[in-house]
Design a protein around this motif. Structure first.
Motif, PDB file in Angstrom:
ATOM      1  N   MET A  73       0.730  -1.159   0.049  1.00  0.00           N
ATOM      2  CA  MET A  73       0.011  -0.124  -0.007  1.00  0.00           C
ATOM      3  C   MET A  73       0.879   1.116   0.018  1.00  0.00           C
ATOM      4  O   MET A  73       1.790   1.464   0.990  1.00  0.00           O
ATOM      5  CB  MET A  73      -0.961   0.113   1.087  1.00  0.00           C
ATOM      6  CG  MET A  73      -1.675   1.256   1.247  1.00  0.00           C
ATOM      7  SD  MET A  73      -2.746   1.534   3.208  1.00  0.00           S
ATOM      8  CE  MET A  73      -3.001   3.297   2.913  1.00  0.00           C
ATOM      9  N   TYR A  74       0.656   2.073  -1.038  1.00  0.00           N
ATOM     10  CA  TYR A  74       1.399   3.287  -0.934  1.00  0.00           C
ATOM     11  C   TYR A  74       0.640   4.487  -0.685  1.00  0.00           C
ATOM     12  O   TYR A  74      -0.648   4.412  -1.345  1.00  0.00           O
ATOM     13  CB  TYR A  74       1.990   3.624  -2.389  1.00  0.00           C
ATOM     14  CG  TYR A  74       2.842   2.635  -3.263  1.00  0.00           C
ATOM     15  CD1 TYR A  74       4.372   3.055  -3.004  1.00  0.00           C
ATOM     16  CD2 TYR A  74       2.442   1.377  -3.697  1.00  0.00           C
ATOM     17  CE1 TYR A  74       5.394   2.065  -3.480  1.00  0.00           C
ATOM     18  CE2 TYR A  74       3.382   0.463  -4.288  1.00  0.00           C
ATOM     19  CZ  TYR A  74       4.875   1.081  -4.221  1.00  0.00           C
ATOM     20  OH  TYR A  74       5.544   0.043  -4.527  1.00  0.00           O
TER      21      TYR A  74
ATOM     22  N   GLN B   5      -8.277   3.909   5.099  1.00  0.00           N
ATOM     23  CA  GLN B   5      -7.778   2.782   4.673  1.00  0.00           C
ATOM     24  C   GLN B   5      -7.051   2.059   5.815  1.00  0.00           C
ATOM     25  O   GLN B   5      -7.254   0.908   6.213  1.00  0.00           O
ATOM     26  CB  GLN B   5      -6.858   2.701   3.620  1.00  0.00           C
ATOM     27  CG  GLN B   5      -6.389   1.255   3.018  1.00  0.00           C
ATOM     28  CD  GLN B   5      -7.373   0.547   2.522  1.00  0.00           C
ATOM     29  OE1 GLN B   5      -7.774   1.012   1.206  1.00  0.00           O
ATOM     30  NE2 GLN B   5      -8.119  -0.342   3.090  1.00  0.00           N
ATOM     31  N   LYS B   6      -6.237   2.679   6.466  1.00  0.00           N
ATOM     32  CA  LYS B   6      -5.357   2.280   7.863  1.00  0.00           C
ATOM     33  C   LYS B   6      -6.309   2.029   8.810  1.00  0.00           C
ATOM     34  O   LYS B   6      -6.102   0.977   9.658  1.00  0.00           O
ATOM     35  CB  LYS B   6      -4.404   3.620   8.230  1.00  0.00           C
ATOM     36  CG  LYS B   6      -3.239   3.614   7.192  1.00  0.00           C
ATOM     37  CD  LYS B   6      -2.284   5.133   7.626  1.00  0.00           C
ATOM     38  CE  LYS B   6      -1.527   5.559   6.763  1.00  0.00           C
ATOM     39  NZ  LYS B   6      -0.924   6.509   7.306  1.00  0.00           N
ATOM     40  N   GLU B   7      -7.318   2.832   8.892  1.00  0.00           N
ATOM     41  CA  GLU B   7      -8.311   2.420  10.022  1.00  0.00           C
ATOM     42  C   GLU B   7      -8.930   1.244  10.011  1.00  0.00           C
ATOM     43  O   GLU B   7      -9.406   0.659  11.265  1.00  0.00           O
ATOM     44  CB  GLU B   7      -9.432   3.654  10.095  1.00  0.00           C
ATOM     45  CG  GLU B   7     -10.162   3.828  11.452  1.00  0.00           C
ATOM     46  CD  GLU B   7     -10.861   5.184  11.193  1.00  0.00           C
ATOM     47  OE1 GLU B   7     -12.229   5.058  11.176  1.00  0.00           O
ATOM     48  OE2 GLU B   7     -10.348   6.475  11.295  1.00  0.00           O
ATOM     49  N   LEU B   8      -9.222   0.771   8.640  1.00  0.00           N
ATOM     50  CA  LEU B   8      -9.691  -0.581   8.677  1.00  0.00           C
ATOM     51  C   LEU B   8      -8.965  -1.607   9.450  1.00  0.00           C
ATOM     52  O   LEU B   8      -9.598  -2.635   9.793  1.00  0.00           O
ATOM     53  CB  LEU B   8     -10.044  -1.039   7.172  1.00  0.00           C
ATOM     54  CG  LEU B   8     -10.863  -0.151   6.384  1.00  0.00           C
ATOM     55  CD1 LEU B   8     -10.810  -0.584   4.830  1.00  0.00           C
ATOM     56  CD2 LEU B   8     -12.411  -0.376   7.165  1.00  0.00           C
ATOM     57  N   PHE B   9      -7.711  -1.464   9.430  1.00  0.00           N
ATOM     58  CA  PHE B   9      -6.757  -2.526  10.128  1.00  0.00           C
ATOM     59  C   PHE B   9      -6.610  -2.053  11.678  1.00  0.00           C
ATOM     60  O   PHE B   9      -6.413  -3.033  12.491  1.00  0.00           O
ATOM     61  CB  PHE B   9      -5.471  -2.433   9.524  1.00  0.00           C
ATOM     62  CG  PHE B   9      -5.203  -3.014   8.143  1.00  0.00           C
ATOM     63  CD1 PHE B   9      -4.855  -4.267   8.050  1.00  0.00           C
ATOM     64  CD2 PHE B   9      -5.603  -2.057   7.064  1.00  0.00           C
ATOM     65  CE1 PHE B   9      -4.644  -4.646   6.839  1.00  0.00           C
ATOM     66  CE2 PHE B   9      -5.515  -2.622   5.700  1.00  0.00           C
ATOM     67  CZ  PHE B   9      -4.956  -3.947   5.613  1.00  0.00           C
ATOM     68  N   GLY B  10      -7.162  -0.928  12.094  1.00  0.00           N
ATOM     69  CA  GLY B  10      -6.862  -0.617  13.753  1.00  0.00           C
ATOM     70  C   GLY B  10      -5.434  -0.762  14.020  1.00  0.00           C
ATOM     71  O   GLY B  10      -4.553  -0.409  12.930  1.00  0.00           O
TER      72      GLY B  10
ATOM     73  N   PRO C  93      -4.799   6.205  -1.633  1.00  0.00           N
ATOM     74  CA  PRO C  93      -3.711   5.168  -1.799  1.00  0.00           C
ATOM     75  C   PRO C  93      -3.867   4.233  -2.853  1.00  0.00           C
ATOM     76  O   PRO C  93      -4.706   4.250  -3.618  1.00  0.00           O
ATOM     77  CB  PRO C  93      -4.300   4.268  -0.474  1.00  0.00           C
ATOM     78  CG  PRO C  93      -5.686   4.391  -0.362  1.00  0.00           C
ATOM     79  CD  PRO C  93      -6.008   5.799  -0.916  1.00  0.00           C
ATOM     80  N   THR C  94      -2.468   3.686  -3.327  1.00  0.00           N
ATOM     81  CA  THR C  94      -2.485   2.859  -4.289  1.00  0.00           C
ATOM     82  C   THR C  94      -1.925   1.322  -3.796  1.00  0.00           C
ATOM     83  O   THR C  94      -0.956   1.290  -3.090  1.00  0.00           O
ATOM     84  CB  THR C  94      -1.527   3.487  -5.382  1.00  0.00           C
ATOM     85  OG1 THR C  94      -2.102   4.444  -6.034  1.00  0.00           O
ATOM     86  CG2 THR C  94      -1.267   2.299  -6.595  1.00  0.00           C
TER      87      THR C  94
ATOM     88  N   HIS D 203     -10.103   0.211  -0.402  1.00  0.00           N
ATOM     89  CA  HIS D 203     -10.670  -0.848  -0.700  1.00  0.00           C
ATOM     90  C   HIS D 203     -10.729  -1.762   0.425  1.00  0.00           C
ATOM     91  O   HIS D 203     -10.290  -1.588   1.600  1.00  0.00           O
ATOM     92  CB  HIS D 203      -9.760  -1.874  -1.494  1.00  0.00           C
ATOM     93  CG  HIS D 203      -9.696  -1.069  -2.964  1.00  0.00           C
ATOM     94  ND1 HIS D 203     -10.523  -1.172  -3.837  1.00  0.00           N
ATOM     95  CD2 HIS D 203      -8.646  -0.493  -3.513  1.00  0.00           C
ATOM     96  CE1 HIS D 203     -10.286  -0.529  -4.952  1.00  0.00           C
ATOM     97  NE2 HIS D 203      -8.890  -0.048  -4.740  1.00  0.00           N
ATOM     98  N   PRO D 204     -12.242  -2.542   0.775  1.00  0.00           N
ATOM     99  CA  PRO D 204     -12.344  -3.235   1.904  1.00  0.00           C
ATOM    100  C   PRO D 204     -11.462  -4.349   1.923  1.00  0.00           C
ATOM    101  O   PRO D 204     -10.765  -4.828   1.103  1.00  0.00           O
ATOM    102  CB  PRO D 204     -13.856  -3.759   1.324  1.00  0.00           C
ATOM    103  CG  PRO D 204     -13.937  -3.553  -0.027  1.00  0.00           C
ATOM    104  CD  PRO D 204     -13.027  -2.394  -0.391  1.00  0.00           C
TER     105      PRO D 204
END
Length: 144
Positions: free
Chosen positions: A67-68, A79-84, A116-117, A130-131
């Motif tokens: 992830m860039y 996007q980062k928040e999805l991972f906690g 993000p890419t 992306h989910p």
């Protein structure tokens, strides 16, 4: 005061409140025990979920995903928040250079234009958030 009277004063009489006190204490202990069990279950469940998410984030890197992103990018933050807290194990490459409008050379070399890419081992590339299900499908990593 006679010995008999002193003895009666020392012995609790029925209805003097000592039975009520022990009943209240028993109820308090039961409530505390119930709360402790609930807290234990919540912590166990959260820890289990966290361990699975850690494994998922690590798996992405092992399967060649990257992830860039940029520190200033709100979509990257989402996007980062999805991972906690497990994001620290994700294969992340920071493209923003603090105090500069420049982009990190590694991101320029990778042809990253939007954040993000995500890039994958098979050469596929997607832009935007992306989910986790999508990331799992692209990499074969089991989604928590």
């Amino acid at each position: 005061m006679s010995q008999e009277r002193k003895g009666r004063l020392q012995e609790p009489e029925p209805g003097d409140g000592s039975g009520v006190t022990s009943m209240v204490l028993r109820k308090v202990l039961i409530v505390v025990a119930i709360i402790a069990v609930i807290v234990g279950i919540v912590l166990f469940t959260r820890n289990r979920q966290s361990n699975r998410m850690d494994a998922f984030a690590r798996c992405l890197g092992e399967k060649g995903a990257k992830m860039y992103g940029a520190y200033w990018c709100p979509h990257c933050a989402d996007q980062k928040e999805l991972f906690g807290p497990s994001f620290k194990y994700a294969p992340y490459i920071e493209c923003g250079i603090q105090g500069s409008r420049s982009t990190a050379q590694v991101c320029t070399d990778a042809g990253v234009k939007r954040y993000p890419t995500w890039t994958f081992a098979d050469g596929a590339r997607v832009e935007g958030e992306h989910p986790l299900d999508f990331l799992g499908q692209e990499t074969g990593c089991p989604v928590p």
